[in-house]
Scaffold this active site. Structure first.
Site, PDB file in Angstrom:
ATOM      1  N   LYS A 159       0.893   4.066  -2.936  1.00  0.00           N
ATOM      2  CA  LYS A 159       0.518   5.451  -2.663  1.00  0.00           C
ATOM      3  C   LYS A 159       1.669   6.408  -2.946  1.00  0.00           C
ATOM      4  O   LYS A 159       1.454   7.550  -3.368  1.00  0.00           O
ATOM      5  CB  LYS A 159       0.049   5.589  -1.220  1.00  0.00           C
ATOM      6  CG  LYS A 159      -1.289   4.903  -0.947  1.00  0.00           C
ATOM      7  CD  LYS A 159      -2.384   5.403  -1.869  1.00  0.00           C
ATOM      8  CE  LYS A 159      -3.760   4.936  -1.448  1.00  0.00           C
ATOM      9  NZ  LYS A 159      -4.826   5.396  -2.371  1.00  0.00           N
ATOM     10  N   TYR A 218       0.823  -1.204   0.000  1.00  0.00           N
ATOM     11  CA  TYR A 218       0.000   0.000   0.000  1.00  0.00           C
ATOM     12  C   TYR A 218       0.865   1.264   0.000  1.00  0.00           C
ATOM     13  O   TYR A 218       0.617   2.196  -0.756  1.00  0.00           O
ATOM     14  CB  TYR A 218      -0.912  -0.034   1.223  1.00  0.00           C
ATOM     15  CG  TYR A 218      -1.835   1.145   1.382  1.00  0.00           C
ATOM     16  CD1 TYR A 218      -3.001   1.250   0.630  1.00  0.00           C
ATOM     17  CD2 TYR A 218      -1.566   2.131   2.316  1.00  0.00           C
ATOM     18  CE1 TYR A 218      -3.865   2.322   0.798  1.00  0.00           C
ATOM     19  CE2 TYR A 218      -2.423   3.209   2.488  1.00  0.00           C
ATOM     20  CZ  TYR A 218      -3.568   3.296   1.727  1.00  0.00           C
ATOM     21  OH  TYR A 218      -4.413   4.365   1.900  1.00  0.00           O
TER      22      TYR A 218
END
Length: 297
Positions: A167, A163
């Site tokens: 991002k 993640y």
């Protein structure tokens, strides 16, 4: 913003839903995207119905934004249905949290695919449309992109290496798009929201309140997204905003912490003599950020 056309991905619930509803309240026509595999009932249908019941215009796209053809069809649907595309809000994402030593290849690939490739695919087809339109009219298109990054993409997140990487990639993608599409009149910005959503509701702290005010409500994020999508944000591009509660924080770009030099050339010994004393005086992993609430997404 009356008559503007927006795509909001991952808009069946959470942040995307709040963003789609707020844009619609401002007169924007919305393509509500949410992936619905296997023909199951898509929550985006309820969001679109809610918009229409309030007097707005909305249609649903149930495809996978990380699929090249599906993302292309999403952009075409907006243009074919409403006559144009002015705003792209990329929000769709998933979590598969693990420590790096426990993470499977599938867990890595899925999160990178949905977040990072999902942002790329919609941007790829939207940017082609805007570039062609600008060339045809010999005028800027005055379009807006709002991407969804995260503080994890800035600071890392021990239990979210997939993640955090996705991002961080979205932030750099946003900067590249802001630079590459500026000549055609497209502004691109990113938000790093802290919000209670389906991805975070099982984690501690996201139910925090302040005298009845829900600090991590998704409704605290959508006004910033709507502003960035508006004509009022014409001078804002290539920016990252941390947003939650009553706060909006503008994040500065990378800054030089310290510079070292030598008279001759670097050797392992003089590298050590310069850097070792410096790092004895500071925390090696210091980021410079001070968080009032510990970010988890």
């Amino acid at each position: 913003m009356d008559g503007k056309v927006a795509i909001v991905t991952g808009a069946g619930q959470g942040l995307g839903r709040a963003e789609a509803l707020e844009l619609a309240r401002q007169g924007v026509k919305v393509v509500v995207n949410d992936f619905s595999p296997g023909g199951s009932e898509n929550p985006a249908e309820k969001v679109a119905a809610e918009i229409r019941e309030a007097g707005g215009d909305a249609v649903v796209h149930s495809g996978d934004v990380a699929d090249w053809n599906s993302a292309q069809a999403l952009v075409h649907q907006a243009v074919d249905t409403f006559g144009s595309l002015d705003i792209l809000v990329n929000n769709a994402g998933v979590l598969r949290d693990r420590m790096i030593f426990n993470m499977s290849e599938e867990e890595w690939d899925l999160v990178i695919r949905v977040h990072l490739k999902g942002h790329f695919c919609t941007l790829r087809h939207a940017s082609e449309y805007w570039r062609n339109k600008s060339k045809e009219t010999s005028a800027p298109v005055n379009a807006r992109v709002i991407n969804t990054s995260s503080e994890a993409g800035l600071l890392g997140s021990a239990g979210q290496p997939n993640y955090a990487s996705a991002k961080g990639g979205i932030l750099q993608l946003t900067l590249a798009v802001a630079q590459g599409l500026r000549a055609y009149g497209v502004n691109a910005n990113a938000i790093a929201p802290r919000a209670r959503t389906q991805m975070t509701e099982s984690l501690g702290g996201f139910d925090a309140t302040d005298d009845g005010f829900e600090i991590f409500s998704v409704e605290n994020v959508s006004p910033l997204v709507t502003f960035l999508a508006s004509p009022q944000a014409a001078e804002i591009s290539g920016q990252l905003f941390i947003v939650y509660g009553r706060k909006i924080t503008v994040v500065a770009g990378p800054a030089i912490d310290e510079e070292f030099s030598v008279d001759d050339k670097w050797t392992p010994d003089n590298v050590a003599s310069e850097l070792e004393p410096f790092y004895k005086k500071r925390t090696p992993l210091s980021t410079g950020f001070v968080m009032e609430y510990e970010p988890v997404s």
